[in-house]
Scaffold this motif. Sequence first.
Motif, PDB file in Angstrom:
ATOM      1  N   UNK A 476      -2.641  -0.660  -3.207  1.00 52.66           N
ATOM      2  CA  UNK A 476      -2.516  -1.250  -4.409  1.00 52.66           C
ATOM      3  C   UNK A 476      -0.983  -1.655  -4.541  1.00 52.66           C
ATOM      4  N   UNK A 477      -0.636  -3.073  -4.336  1.00 51.05           N
ATOM      5  CA  UNK A 477       0.778  -3.490  -4.388  1.00 51.05           C
ATOM      6  C   UNK A 477       1.353  -2.984  -5.797  1.00 51.05           C
ATOM      7  N   UNK A 478       0.925  -2.691  -6.586  1.00 52.58           N
ATOM      8  CA  UNK A 478       1.430  -2.342  -7.902  1.00 52.58           C
ATOM      9  C   UNK A 478       1.917  -0.756  -7.671  1.00 52.58           C
ATOM     10  N   UNK A 479       1.208  -0.098  -6.849  1.00 55.20           N
ATOM     11  CA  UNK A 479       1.593   1.346  -6.714  1.00 55.20           C
ATOM     12  C   UNK A 479       2.752   1.767  -5.773  1.00 55.20           C
ATOM     13  N   UNK A 480       3.207   2.950  -5.945  1.00 57.42           N
ATOM     14  CA  UNK A 480       4.364   3.140  -5.119  1.00 57.42           C
ATOM     15  C   UNK A 480       4.090   3.106  -3.802  1.00 57.42           C
ATOM     16  N   UNK A 481       5.412   2.945  -2.985  1.00 61.58           N
ATOM     17  CA  UNK A 481       5.348   2.815  -1.347  1.00 61.58           C
ATOM     18  C   UNK A 481       5.265   4.332  -0.828  1.00 61.58           C
ATOM     19  N   UNK A 482       4.444   4.625   0.205  1.00 63.14           N
ATOM     20  CA  UNK A 482       4.629   5.791   0.922  1.00 63.14           C
ATOM     21  C   UNK A 482       4.666   5.388   2.075  1.00 63.14           C
ATOM     22  N   UNK A 483       4.835   6.350   3.168  1.00 60.69           N
ATOM     23  CA  UNK A 483       5.207   6.327   4.599  1.00 60.69           C
ATOM     24  C   UNK A 483       3.669   6.449   5.097  1.00 60.69           C
ATOM     25  N   UNK A 484       3.316   5.404   5.967  1.00 59.15           N
ATOM     26  CA  UNK A 484       2.148   5.557   7.186  1.00 59.15           C
ATOM     27  C   UNK A 484       2.631   5.364   8.325  1.00 59.15           C
ATOM     28  N   UNK A 485       1.787   5.600   9.460  1.00 59.63           N
ATOM     29  CA  UNK A 485       1.929   5.376  10.821  1.00 59.63           C
ATOM     30  C   UNK A 485       1.105   4.794  11.504  1.00 59.63           C
TER      31      UNK A 485
END
Length: 538
Positions: A476-485
Amino acid sequence: MGELGINSSEELDLLVKYLGPQSYEHEVSIRASNAGDHSKGIERIWRRLDERYGRPEAIEAAFKKKLESFPKLAHKDKEKLADAPQKYIKLYALLDDQSNRTLARSELFDIMQIPESDSLQYTLSTCAGRSSVSGRKASGLIIESLDGKFRTELPTVIECNQIPTDRQEIPTPDVIRHYKHLRDVKLPPHDDDADILLLIGRDLPEVHHILDQRTGPRATPFAQKLRLGCVVIGNVCLGKTHPPRVLANVNKTILENGRPTIFDTCEHRLAVGVKRVKNDIGHDVFVRSVDDEKIGYSIENKMFLDIMDHEFSKTSDGNWIGPLPFRSPRPRLPNNRNDALKRAHTLQKSLLKDRDKRNHFTTFMKRLMDNRHAEIAPPLIRDEECWYLPLFGVYHPQKRDQVRVVFDSSAKHQGISLNNVLITGPDLLNSLIGVLLRFRKEPVAVIADIQQMFYEFRVSKKHRNYLRFFWHKDNDPSNELIEYRMCVHVFGNAPSPAVATYGLRRCVENQENDCGAVVRDFVRRNFYVDDGLGSFST
């Protein structure tokens, strides 16, 4: 003084209180000598002050002194300019008199908060040909030299991300000090925080004017002083050699005499071999070998194939897994987390403004997560080497309702990118002409397409932290950014095409019992990237 309604004695008291040290001494002396006539004393004091400070020469000298002591503000004084409404950025600019327009990279437009609504469609002509490009435009931008002595307004600037960004081309004091004729050229030290974001064309001719020039002996670099600063032109010699800026792989053909060549061999050349047979001289004189036209691989390409041969394998659940082919030796990658996070915030703003683009991105990322091609990144061990990949979207001209999310492995931080430390690998593609000719050979046609071919090959777990990226929680672009890989080889990595082609052929290697020789030959000879074209008699 008359407006204050005070008498002569009170006026003298005020003058004593507010005059400077030198005038104060004279005022006390005049007051004492005119103790019985305060009016006359005041008249003498004002006449002396006028003679001392009221003369035109004295006023001019005081004014100039005041100007000299006035605080100066330059572009470096960020704290003093913090309250100013203008936005500024320190950058490197290219001067190109062969370009008819001034261009800038997207980062400059983002910093200046130029809206995407201010865009235009234009034709970009380069050595590679002509292409139709869309980009933002900006007017009213001001450029200033580093010393603050020259300042001018730029013409309309057009967004273009094909501006060269090779930081090794930036001249530094360490380079010119080796040349006697350049030692008086003043160059600022290299600034790692300033990016190459601007290309100024011939639509701003005054910045191309040469104010001074330093030339030397033949085949040595020379310097030019322009209004925006100094430039150094020419190759820099280190020990009478010219180290290459970019390491390139060169495919060589090995001739029959064992000597390599970088030129294409003639298909109609005559290869003569002599085979002496007892009691049958002359038998099989003209013999051709299957290796006559075989391409010899470069050292790096051999290293790539050696890595793949040893580490490319099939897991217990049927997936093929392969490593990232790192160069050896190579520099350690710096931590570019902040740069990638900044790019992610810029992308987030763009997605929140454009609903269609937002939907396309979330659809793509949902499919990525559902297929387990990406995962939430685990915490890093202290000082663990890693790399973060910025994201951007690419639209096919005929598929405007779909976006391909590209992982920008060429994005640089401190002058290095992930692609700089990876081996691109050899060109393993079949000849397109050969594939098409064989496709027309027989009456029955067979075509095949591998969807998202790169994602069919997983990345070794030990290398997944080099493919970290930022995306929004719960997609959801309105949510916070978290780290993926990423768990698979990505579109954007330089070696991905070679890895995917190698993996495809590895799937059918020694598998005649399972899939048959026909399938094996079809994959080996009739695939071009992810498209297979074959023809059969029945």
